[in-house]
Motif scaffolding. Structure first.
Motif, PDB file in Angstrom:
ATOM      1  N   VAL A  35      76.939 -20.243  18.515  1.00  0.00           N
ATOM      2  CA  VAL A  35      77.543 -18.911  18.490  1.00  0.00           C
ATOM      3  C   VAL A  35      78.405 -18.726  19.733  1.00  0.00           C
ATOM      4  CG1 VAL A  35      77.091 -16.433  18.366  1.00  0.00           C
ATOM      5  CG2 VAL A  35      75.522 -18.052  17.243  1.00  0.00           C
ATOM      6  N   HIS A  36      79.703 -18.516  19.533  1.00  0.00           N
ATOM      7  CA  HIS A  36      80.606 -18.246  20.655  1.00  0.00           C
ATOM      8  C   HIS A  36      80.333 -16.852  21.232  1.00  0.00           C
ATOM      9  CE1 HIS A  36      82.792 -21.799  19.450  1.00  0.00           C
ATOM     10  NE2 HIS A  36      83.119 -21.274  18.278  1.00  0.00           N
ATOM     11  N   ALA A  37      80.748 -16.652  22.485  1.00  0.00           N
ATOM     12  CA  ALA A  37      80.499 -15.376  23.182  1.00  0.00           C
ATOM     13  C   ALA A  37      79.021 -15.021  23.078  1.00  0.00           C
ATOM     14  CB  ALA A  37      81.392 -14.266  22.643  1.00  0.00           C
ATOM     15  N   PRO A  70      70.702 -32.817  13.238  1.00  0.00           N
ATOM     16  CA  PRO A  70      72.016 -32.917  13.882  1.00  0.00           C
ATOM     17  C   PRO A  70      73.198 -33.201  12.972  1.00  0.00           C
ATOM     18  CG  PRO A  70      70.805 -34.950  14.197  1.00  0.00           C
ATOM     19  CD  PRO A  70      69.878 -34.016  13.465  1.00  0.00           C
ATOM     20  N   ASP A  71      72.977 -33.422  11.676  1.00  0.00           N
ATOM     21  CA  ASP A  71      74.073 -33.791  10.794  1.00  0.00           C
ATOM     22  C   ASP A  71      74.960 -32.587  10.477  1.00  0.00           C
ATOM     23  OD1 ASP A  71      71.554 -33.106   9.238  1.00  0.00           O
ATOM     24  OD2 ASP A  71      73.079 -32.916   7.677  1.00  0.00           O
ATOM     25  N   LYS A  72      76.138 -32.831   9.908  1.00  0.00           N
ATOM     26  CA  LYS A  72      77.130 -31.783   9.665  1.00  0.00           C
ATOM     27  C   LYS A  72      76.626 -30.705   8.719  1.00  0.00           C
ATOM     28  CE  LYS A  72      80.368 -32.069   6.632  1.00  0.00           C
ATOM     29  NZ  LYS A  72      81.645 -32.341   5.937  1.00  0.00           N
ATOM     30  N   SER A  73      75.831 -31.088   7.725  1.00  0.00           N
ATOM     31  CA  SER A  73      75.374 -30.099   6.750  1.00  0.00           C
ATOM     32  C   SER A  73      74.382 -29.115   7.351  1.00  0.00           C
ATOM     33  CB  SER A  73      74.744 -30.803   5.542  1.00  0.00           C
ATOM     34  OG  SER A  73      73.595 -31.528   5.920  1.00  0.00           O
ATOM     35  N   ASN A  74      73.875 -29.423   8.536  1.00  0.00           N
ATOM     36  CA  ASN A  74      72.917 -28.549   9.212  1.00  0.00           C
ATOM     37  C   ASN A  74      73.441 -28.037  10.550  1.00  0.00           C
ATOM     38  OD1 ASN A  74      70.288 -28.530   7.575  1.00  0.00           O
ATOM     39  ND2 ASN A  74      70.775 -30.718   7.662  1.00  0.00           N
ATOM     40  N   THR A  75      74.746 -28.141  10.769  1.00  0.00           N
ATOM     41  CA  THR A  75      75.335 -27.706  12.036  1.00  0.00           C
ATOM     42  C   THR A  75      76.482 -26.750  11.762  1.00  0.00           C
ATOM     43  OG1 THR A  75      74.784 -29.850  13.032  1.00  0.00           O
ATOM     44  CG2 THR A  75      76.346 -28.452  14.222  1.00  0.00           C
ATOM     45  N   GLY A  76      76.419 -25.549  12.368  1.00  0.00           N
ATOM     46  CA  GLY A  76      77.430 -24.540  12.108  1.00  0.00           C
ATOM     47  C   GLY A  76      77.991 -23.928  13.368  1.00  0.00           C
ATOM     48  N   LEU A  77      79.120 -23.231  13.198  1.00  0.00           N
ATOM     49  CA  LEU A  77      79.775 -22.473  14.259  1.00  0.00           C
ATOM     50  C   LEU A  77      79.974 -21.048  13.775  1.00  0.00           C
ATOM     51  CD1 LEU A  77      82.677 -24.941  15.180  1.00  0.00           C
ATOM     52  CD2 LEU A  77      80.780 -24.355  16.700  1.00  0.00           C
ATOM     53  N   LEU A  78      79.788 -20.088  14.682  1.00  0.00           N
ATOM     54  CA  LEU A  78      80.026 -18.681  14.351  1.00  0.00           C
ATOM     55  C   LEU A  78      80.789 -18.022  15.484  1.00  0.00           C
ATOM     56  CD1 LEU A  78      77.640 -16.065  12.805  1.00  0.00           C
ATOM     57  CD2 LEU A  78      78.799 -15.543  14.954  1.00  0.00           C
ATOM     58  N   GLY A  79      81.821 -17.250  15.115  1.00  0.00           N
ATOM     59  CA  GLY A  79      82.576 -16.488  16.109  1.00  0.00           C
ATOM     60  C   GLY A  79      83.268 -15.318  15.468  1.00  0.00           C
ATOM     61  N   SER A  80      83.643 -14.357  16.297  1.00  0.00           N
ATOM     62  CA  SER A  80      84.403 -13.202  15.835  1.00  0.00           C
ATOM     63  C   SER A  80      85.694 -13.103  16.635  1.00  0.00           C
ATOM     64  CB  SER A  80      83.588 -11.914  15.995  1.00  0.00           C
ATOM     65  OG  SER A  80      83.335 -11.665  17.369  1.00  0.00           O
ATOM     66  N   SER A  81      86.687 -12.473  16.048  1.00  0.00           N
ATOM     67  CA  SER A  81      87.975 -12.235  16.701  1.00  0.00           C
ATOM     68  C   SER A  81      88.583 -13.564  17.156  1.00  0.00           C
ATOM     69  CB  SER A  81      87.806 -11.247  17.856  1.00  0.00           C
ATOM     70  OG  SER A  81      89.040 -10.757  18.301  1.00  0.00           O
ATOM     71  N   ALA A  82      88.944 -13.706  18.443  1.00  0.00           N
ATOM     72  CA  ALA A  82      89.532 -14.961  18.913  1.00  0.00           C
ATOM     73  C   ALA A  82      88.548 -16.114  18.819  1.00  0.00           C
ATOM     74  CB  ALA A  82      90.025 -14.809  20.350  1.00  0.00           C
ATOM     75  N   ALA A  83      87.245 -15.826  18.927  1.00  0.00           N
ATOM     76  CA  ALA A  83      86.240 -16.876  18.776  1.00  0.00           C
ATOM     77  C   ALA A  83      86.162 -17.372  17.341  1.00  0.00           C
ATOM     78  CB  ALA A  83      84.879 -16.369  19.232  1.00  0.00           C
TER      79      ALA A  83
END
Length: 301
Positions: free
Chosen positions: A45-47, A136-149
């Protein structure tokens, strides 16, 4: 299963290419301490300094820990680890920009998104995978951000689909808009995003509040259509939501963050209702444009 989650703070984590340090906040789900043989998906999670904990004056938070606790305890999503990455405020470089800074910022602010990406992939993720019981694989790894993130999430996911298979983009800052008396529309629109010719096989959530100004909803909707045109075409690949009466702020993102979490880590269920939202009165002449916001409701919520 333990009924309590835990948030740990890893202090002073160094980013070599950025030359700075930051705190990392790690949410461990209920049952993590007891179920020592279990491994967990991870959402970065960014920010992240605004992801968990109580709100305070000038420091509104999403309360993501509360939302995830409720989803896990109720059995609506699988337990997961969340890694909140504190944002280092830009002085000369913005780590959420990969390719271009808005023209109004570019004079003093450059782009360090590549170095921030290096930090997450080559320094932070190995640390998290070593210290915690992750999948650690891609199907179990995510990114979350809002606005510029969220812009950063889009770029990192498009550039590294073998690492990040789940991308959550809430109110993404995709187009910068400034007044420009010289243009026919009176506006200067500057695209901040770059998409590959063929969109990789990743799962994406993109949303926007319909109270986020005159331009943002249509811009985000347009990019969602671009993604469809470039190969994303199934419910399992892209979910889009235009949230009525939602603004561009932490409280509104926190209010609906359970929806992308459910989409990414739970069972979506079956559709039960279709709600059509739009203007009650439209003109039949004069060049008036309107958009119907079709919101499909599922039995999972």
């Amino acid at each position: 299963m333990s009924t309590h989650s835990v948030i740990e703070c890893l202090e002073g984590i160094h980013a070599s290419q950025l030359g700075n340090v930051r705190n990392i906040y790690v949410y461990l789900p209920p049952g993590y301490q007891e179920q020592t043989d279990r491994h967990y998906p991870v959402l970065y999670v960014h920010a992240g300094q605004r992801a968990f904990g109580p709100s305070g004056p000038g420091n509104e938070t999403w309360h993501m820990d509360r939302a995830v606790d409720e989803l896990i305890v109720s059995g609506r999503i699988e337990p997961l680890i969340m890694v909140g990455i504190a944002h280092v405020r830009p002085v000369t470089h913005n780590e959420f920009y990969h390719y271009i800074a808005p023209e109004r910022e570019a004079i003093s602010v450059g782009c360090s998104g590549g170095a921030y990406e290096h930090f997450i992939i080559h320094e932070l993720k190995p640390l998290i995978d070593h210290r915690y019981r992750t999948l650690p694989d891609k199907s179990n790894t995510g990114l979350l951000g809002s606005s510029a993130a969220a812009l950063c999430t889009l770029h990192m996911g498009m550039r590294n689909p073998e690492i990040f298979g789940k991308l959550v983009m809430m109110s993404p800052f995709l187009v910068d808009v400034q007044l420009d008396e010289m243009s026919d529309s009176g506006l200067l629109e500057e695209a901040m995003y770059q998409l590959p010719d063929e969109v990789p096989d990743v799962q994406m959530w993109m949303d926007i509040g319909d109270a986020e100004g005159l331009f943002l909803p249509s811009q985000v909707r347009r990019v969602a259509h671009e993604l469809l045109e470039r190969g994303i075409g199934t419910w399992d690949s892209l979910a889009f939501l235009e949230q009525p009466e939602a603004c561009h702020q932490e409280s509104d993102w926190g209010e609906r963050v359970d929806l992308p979490l459910l989409y990414m880590f739970g069972e979506v269920g079956q559709p039960v209702a279709l709600e059509m939202q739009g203007r009650e009165i439209i003109g039949l002449s004069g060049g008036m444009n309107t958009c119907i916001n079709a919101r499909l409701h599922y039995d999972s919520g």
